[in-house]
Design a protein around this motif. Sequence first.
Motif, PDB file in Angstrom:
ATOM      1  N   LEU A 135      -3.123  10.801   2.973  1.00 42.13           N
ATOM      2  CA  LEU A 135      -3.710  10.109   4.119  1.00 42.13           C
ATOM      3  C   LEU A 135      -5.230  10.202   4.101  1.00 42.13           C
ATOM      4  O   LEU A 135      -5.926   9.230   4.392  1.00 42.13           O
ATOM      5  N   ARG A 136      -5.731  11.371   3.748  1.00 35.10           N
ATOM      6  CA  ARG A 136      -7.188  11.546   3.685  1.00 35.10           C
ATOM      7  C   ARG A 136      -7.799  10.643   2.606  1.00 35.10           C
ATOM      8  O   ARG A 136      -8.840  10.029   2.824  1.00 35.10           O
ATOM      9  N   LEU A 137      -7.152  10.589   1.442  1.00 32.73           N
ATOM     10  CA  LEU A 137      -7.648   9.716   0.376  1.00 32.73           C
ATOM     11  C   LEU A 137      -7.643   8.259   0.825  1.00 32.73           C
ATOM     12  O   LEU A 137      -8.598   7.522   0.600  1.00 32.73           O
ATOM     13  N   GLU A 138      -6.546   7.864   1.471  1.00 30.24           N
ATOM     14  CA  GLU A 138      -6.451   6.489   1.968  1.00 30.24           C
ATOM     15  C   GLU A 138      -7.535   6.215   3.001  1.00 30.24           C
ATOM     16  O   GLU A 138      -8.176   5.163   2.998  1.00 30.24           O
ATOM     17  N   LEU A 139      -7.741   7.177   3.891  1.00 29.09           N
ATOM     18  CA  LEU A 139      -8.757   7.031   4.925  1.00 29.09           C
ATOM     19  C   LEU A 139     -10.144   6.910   4.308  1.00 29.09           C
ATOM     20  O   LEU A 139     -10.926   6.030   4.691  1.00 29.09           O
TER      21      LEU A 139
END
Length: 149
Positions: free
Chosen positions: A88-92
């Motif tokens: 999720l952090r990478l996507e964000l």
Amino acid sequence: MSQVSVTIAGKNYSLACADGEESQVRKLASLIDGKLANFGDNLSPSPAQNLLFAALLLADELEEAKSRQGTAQSASPTNGDSNALDELRLELHAMKAERDALAKELGRLRDAAPIAAQAGRDEAAETLEDLADWLEKHAEVLEGKAAAS
């Protein structure tokens, strides 16, 4: 092996990667491009130096995140949750970088468009603004999911 083409700081690069990893390579390139876009007019004349500086800043962010994760590790119930949160952090980060790049491009287009021709570009500018809004909304959703995890 696959070939993937990415654009970072306006320059095209062709990279080799394992089959199936093309989207991840593009996502990571987008993070780097976003980091360079944040430099604004403070770029060095040397592209290699700019890429090195962006890599150092991203590595620093990664170390800080690992450090924060290490202190919060006792609150993290499983590795699966941690992996999902990392994704999720990478996507964000990728979405934020994409949003920032779009906002920068929108500003560049506005500055470059003569007033007489502006009427014809309003639709394109509106589309870019809508896309930037969409990206920002989704980034906020991801931030909320990341904060809740």
